[in-house]
Design a protein around this motif. Sequence first.
Motif, PDB file in Angstrom:
ATOM      1  N   ASP A 108       1.868  20.820   5.312  1.00 37.58           N
ATOM      2  CA  ASP A 108       1.917  21.793   6.401  1.00 37.58           C
ATOM      3  C   ASP A 108       1.400  21.108   7.661  1.00 37.58           C
ATOM      4  O   ASP A 108       0.330  20.486   7.627  1.00 37.58           O
ATOM      5  CB  ASP A 108       1.055  23.011   6.076  1.00 37.58           C
ATOM      6  CG  ASP A 108       1.147  24.084   7.157  1.00 37.58           C
ATOM      7  OD1 ASP A 108       2.034  24.947   7.056  1.00 37.58           O
ATOM      8  OD2 ASP A 108       0.348  24.020   8.116  1.00 37.58           O
ATOM      9  N   PRO A 109       2.136  21.177   8.785  1.00 38.83           N
ATOM     10  CA  PRO A 109       1.735  20.421   9.973  1.00 38.83           C
ATOM     11  C   PRO A 109       0.353  20.762  10.505  1.00 38.83           C
ATOM     12  O   PRO A 109      -0.316  19.893  11.080  1.00 38.83           O
ATOM     13  CB  PRO A 109       2.827  20.750  10.997  1.00 38.83           C
ATOM     14  CG  PRO A 109       3.525  21.960  10.482  1.00 38.83           C
ATOM     15  CD  PRO A 109       3.402  21.904   8.996  1.00 38.83           C
ATOM     16  N   VAL A 110      -0.093  21.993  10.315  1.00 37.61           N
ATOM     17  CA  VAL A 110      -1.418  22.379  10.820  1.00 37.61           C
ATOM     18  C   VAL A 110      -2.490  22.172   9.756  1.00 37.61           C
ATOM     19  O   VAL A 110      -3.495  21.495   9.990  1.00 37.61           O
ATOM     20  CB  VAL A 110      -1.415  23.840  11.313  1.00 37.61           C
ATOM     21  CG1 VAL A 110      -2.833  24.267  11.712  1.00 37.61           C
ATOM     22  CG2 VAL A 110      -0.470  23.999  12.488  1.00 37.61           C
ATOM     23  N   ILE A 111      -2.300  22.762   8.580  1.00 30.63           N
ATOM     24  CA  ILE A 111      -3.328  22.679   7.538  1.00 30.63           C
ATOM     25  C   ILE A 111      -3.562  21.231   7.108  1.00 30.63           C
ATOM     26  O   ILE A 111      -4.715  20.803   6.936  1.00 30.63           O
ATOM     27  CB  ILE A 111      -2.951  23.553   6.327  1.00 30.63           C
ATOM     28  CG1 ILE A 111      -2.778  25.006   6.745  1.00 30.63           C
ATOM     29  CG2 ILE A 111      -4.015  23.438   5.237  1.00 30.63           C
ATOM     30  CD1 ILE A 111      -3.968  25.619   7.452  1.00 30.63           C
ATOM     31  N   SER A 112      -2.490  20.461   6.955  1.00 31.27           N
ATOM     32  CA  SER A 112      -2.653  19.058   6.550  1.00 31.27           C
ATOM     33  C   SER A 112      -3.410  18.267   7.624  1.00 31.27           C
ATOM     34  O   SER A 112      -4.266  17.435   7.313  1.00 31.27           O
ATOM     35  CB  SER A 112      -1.288  18.422   6.278  1.00 31.27           C
ATOM     36  OG  SER A 112      -0.633  19.075   5.206  1.00 31.27           O
ATOM     37  N   PHE A 113      -3.123  18.551   8.897  1.00 29.18           N
ATOM     38  CA  PHE A 113      -3.852  17.910   9.989  1.00 29.18           C
ATOM     39  C   PHE A 113      -5.338  18.248   9.935  1.00 29.18           C
ATOM     40  O   PHE A 113      -6.199  17.372  10.055  1.00 29.18           O
ATOM     41  CB  PHE A 113      -3.265  18.347  11.336  1.00 29.18           C
ATOM     42  CG  PHE A 113      -4.200  18.160  12.500  1.00 29.18           C
ATOM     43  CD1 PHE A 113      -4.509  16.896  12.970  1.00 29.18           C
ATOM     44  CD2 PHE A 113      -4.779  19.258  13.131  1.00 29.18           C
ATOM     45  CE1 PHE A 113      -5.396  16.723  14.040  1.00 29.18           C
ATOM     46  CE2 PHE A 113      -5.649  19.109  14.187  1.00 29.18           C
ATOM     47  CZ  PHE A 113      -5.961  17.832  14.654  1.00 29.18           C
ATOM     48  N   LEU A 114      -5.664  19.532   9.724  1.00 30.28           N
ATOM     49  CA  LEU A 114      -7.070  19.940   9.688  1.00 30.28           C
ATOM     50  C   LEU A 114      -7.793  19.328   8.486  1.00 30.28           C
ATOM     51  O   LEU A 114      -8.969  18.968   8.577  1.00 30.28           O
ATOM     52  CB  LEU A 114      -7.175  21.461   9.670  1.00 30.28           C
ATOM     53  CG  LEU A 114      -6.698  22.159  10.950  1.00 30.28           C
ATOM     54  CD1 LEU A 114      -6.714  23.678  10.773  1.00 30.28           C
ATOM     55  CD2 LEU A 114      -7.544  21.760  12.152  1.00 30.28           C
ATOM     56  N   LEU A 115      -7.095  19.200   7.361  1.00 34.20           N
ATOM     57  CA  LEU A 115      -7.692  18.526   6.204  1.00 34.20           C
ATOM     58  C   LEU A 115      -8.042  17.082   6.552  1.00 34.20           C
ATOM     59  O   LEU A 115      -9.122  16.586   6.188  1.00 34.20           O
ATOM     60  CB  LEU A 115      -6.730  18.556   5.020  1.00 34.20           C
ATOM     61  CG  LEU A 115      -6.476  19.913   4.360  1.00 34.20           C
ATOM     62  CD1 LEU A 115      -5.341  19.806   3.349  1.00 34.20           C
ATOM     63  CD2 LEU A 115      -7.743  20.444   3.675  1.00 34.20           C
ATOM     64  N   ALA A 137       0.922  33.420   0.156  1.00 34.30           N
ATOM     65  CA  ALA A 137       0.212  32.524   1.072  1.00 34.30           C
ATOM     66  C   ALA A 137      -0.837  31.704   0.320  1.00 34.30           C
ATOM     67  O   ALA A 137      -1.019  30.510   0.587  1.00 34.30           O
ATOM     68  CB  ALA A 137      -0.434  33.328   2.191  1.00 34.30           C
ATOM     69  N   LYS A 138      -1.509  32.337  -0.632  1.00 35.54           N
ATOM     70  CA  LYS A 138      -2.517  31.618  -1.420  1.00 35.54           C
ATOM     71  C   LYS A 138      -1.872  30.496  -2.222  1.00 35.54           C
ATOM     72  O   LYS A 138      -2.409  29.376  -2.278  1.00 35.54           O
ATOM     73  CB  LYS A 138      -3.241  32.590  -2.360  1.00 35.54           C
ATOM     74  CG  LYS A 138      -4.341  31.933  -3.184  1.00 35.54           C
ATOM     75  CD  LYS A 138      -5.058  32.958  -4.049  1.00 35.54           C
ATOM     76  CE  LYS A 138      -6.164  32.297  -4.862  1.00 35.54           C
ATOM     77  NZ  LYS A 138      -6.892  33.280  -5.715  1.00 35.54           N
ATOM     78  N   GLU A 139      -0.730  30.773  -2.836  1.00 33.74           N
ATOM     79  CA  GLU A 139      -0.039  29.742  -3.614  1.00 33.74           C
ATOM     80  C   GLU A 139       0.434  28.611  -2.702  1.00 33.74           C
ATOM     81  O   GLU A 139       0.373  27.424  -3.071  1.00 33.74           O
ATOM     82  CB  GLU A 139       1.146  30.356  -4.355  1.00 33.74           C
ATOM     83  CG  GLU A 139       0.731  31.276  -5.496  1.00 33.74           C
ATOM     84  CD  GLU A 139       1.880  32.092  -6.052  1.00 33.74           C
ATOM     85  OE1 GLU A 139       1.795  32.511  -7.225  1.00 33.74           O
ATOM     86  OE2 GLU A 139       2.872  32.324  -5.312  1.00 33.74           O
ATOM     87  N   TYR A 140       0.898  28.974  -1.494  1.00 35.41           N
ATOM     88  CA  TYR A 140       1.342  27.955  -0.535  1.00 35.41           C
ATOM     89  C   TYR A 140       0.194  27.017  -0.170  1.00 35.41           C
ATOM     90  O   TYR A 140       0.345  25.781  -0.190  1.00 35.41           O
ATOM     91  CB  TYR A 140       1.884  28.639   0.716  1.00 35.41           C
ATOM     92  CG  TYR A 140       2.274  27.694   1.828  1.00 35.41           C
ATOM     93  CD1 TYR A 140       3.488  26.999   1.795  1.00 35.41           C
ATOM     94  CD2 TYR A 140       1.423  27.478   2.910  1.00 35.41           C
ATOM     95  CE1 TYR A 140       3.845  26.126   2.802  1.00 35.41           C
ATOM     96  CE2 TYR A 140       1.765  26.605   3.927  1.00 35.41           C
ATOM     97  CZ  TYR A 140       2.974  25.934   3.880  1.00 35.41           C
ATOM     98  OH  TYR A 140       3.322  25.062   4.883  1.00 35.41           O
ATOM     99  N   VAL A 141      -0.949  27.590   0.148  1.00 31.09           N
ATOM    100  CA  VAL A 141      -2.105  26.761   0.527  1.00 31.09           C
ATOM    101  C   VAL A 141      -2.523  25.873  -0.645  1.00 31.09           C
ATOM    102  O   VAL A 141      -2.857  24.690  -0.455  1.00 31.09           O
ATOM    103  CB  VAL A 141      -3.266  27.644   1.011  1.00 31.09           C
ATOM    104  CG1 VAL A 141      -4.530  26.817   1.223  1.00 31.09           C
ATOM    105  CG2 VAL A 141      -2.886  28.357   2.304  1.00 31.09           C
ATOM    106  N   GLN A 142      -2.502  26.408  -1.859  1.00 28.70           N
ATOM    107  CA  GLN A 142      -2.861  25.606  -3.024  1.00 28.70           C
ATOM    108  C   GLN A 142      -1.921  24.414  -3.192  1.00 28.70           C
ATOM    109  O   GLN A 142      -2.347  23.326  -3.556  1.00 28.70           O
ATOM    110  CB  GLN A 142      -2.848  26.474  -4.293  1.00 28.70           C
ATOM    111  CG  GLN A 142      -4.025  27.419  -4.419  1.00 28.70           C
ATOM    112  CD  GLN A 142      -5.363  26.706  -4.475  1.00 28.70           C
ATOM    113  OE1 GLN A 142      -5.491  25.627  -5.074  1.00 28.70           O
ATOM    114  NE2 GLN A 142      -6.369  27.281  -3.830  1.00 28.70           N
ATOM    115  N   LYS A 143      -0.630  24.628  -2.902  1.00 24.75           N
ATOM    116  CA  LYS A 143       0.325  23.526  -3.022  1.00 24.75           C
ATOM    117  C   LYS A 143       0.105  22.479  -1.927  1.00 24.75           C
ATOM    118  O   LYS A 143       0.335  21.289  -2.139  1.00 24.75           O
ATOM    119  CB  LYS A 143       1.761  24.063  -2.983  1.00 24.75           C
ATOM    120  CG  LYS A 143       2.169  24.774  -4.269  1.00 24.75           C
ATOM    121  CD  LYS A 143       3.610  25.208  -4.257  1.00 24.75           C
ATOM    122  CE  LYS A 143       3.993  25.897  -5.566  1.00 24.75           C
ATOM    123  NZ  LYS A 143       3.919  24.969  -6.721  1.00 24.75           N
ATOM    124  N   VAL A 144      -0.354  22.905  -0.761  1.00 29.59           N
ATOM    125  CA  VAL A 144      -0.714  21.941   0.290  1.00 29.59           C
ATOM    126  C   VAL A 144      -1.933  21.137  -0.155  1.00 29.59           C
ATOM    127  O   VAL A 144      -1.983  19.910  -0.013  1.00 29.59           O
ATOM    128  CB  VAL A 144      -0.988  22.660   1.629  1.00 29.59           C
ATOM    129  CG1 VAL A 144      -1.524  21.667   2.664  1.00 29.59           C
ATOM    130  CG2 VAL A 144       0.283  23.327   2.149  1.00 29.59           C
TER     131      VAL A 144
END
Length: 221
Positions: free
Chosen positions: A181-188, A167-174
Motif C-alpha cells: 500500500d503506497p501510504v501504509i508501506s511508506f509509514l512502516l 480493511a483489517k484483512e487488507y492491513v494484515q496482508k500489507v
Amino acid sequence: MAYYSGFFVFDQQKPRRAVLRNYTEADFDELIKIQSECFPPPFPEELWWNREQLNNHVTLFPEGAICVEVNGQLAGSLTTLCVDFDPAHPTHSWSEITDDGYIRNHQGNGNTLYVVDISIRPKYRKFGLGKWMMQAMYQLVIEKKLDRLLGGGRIPGFKRVSGRMTAKEYVQKVLSGELNDPVISFLLKCGRTPIAIVENYLEDDESQNYGVLMEWENPFK
C-alpha cells in the motif's frame, strides 16, 4: 526553538542539497501550490490548505510545522499538533482531532504529537523526503518528552480489493508482505506501527473512508 538542518538527498545517483526548516508566512503560497499538485482535481480545491489554517500552524505550534527544500525549491511539508491521546479509546476522525486542519485544539501539555498532514511534490517523491521530515518529528517527540508520534494513514489500495476482504484483512496482508500500500508501506518504512483501524476516519473513496492509526513510540519515555 527553530528547526534547521542541511543535508544531501539523491536524485538517482546525483546528490542534491536539501534543507529542513520550519515553514513561515512567506511559504504559504507555495505550500498551497504543493497541495494542488498532490491533490489535483477531482479532489475539491476547498480541501487544500488555506491561509487561515497555515497561519494557525505557524502561530499556535510553529515547532510542529516543517518543510523541506531541494536545490532551493520547496518540495514538501509536514504539519503536527499536540493532543492528549488515550490508547484505550483510539477511535476518532481526522476532522475532530485536527480541528479540520485549523489546530485550534492544540494542547501544549498533550502526551502525543499528531500528524495533521504530510505532502511531497510528485517530482520529489523518490528522494526520501518524507522519511527525513518524519525523523525530524521523532526528534521533537523526544525533545518534548511526549509518549508517541501518531497519525492516521490512508489505505488507498483498499478500494480495489474491498469486495473480497475487510480493511483489517487488507492491513494484515500489507503487514505480511502479500500486498503493498503506497501510504501504509511508506509509514512502516518510517518506523511507524499500526495500532487501530478506524471507520469513517476521513472522507476518502480510495480508502473506503478507513484510516489506520500508526504510532512511533518514544524509546526514552
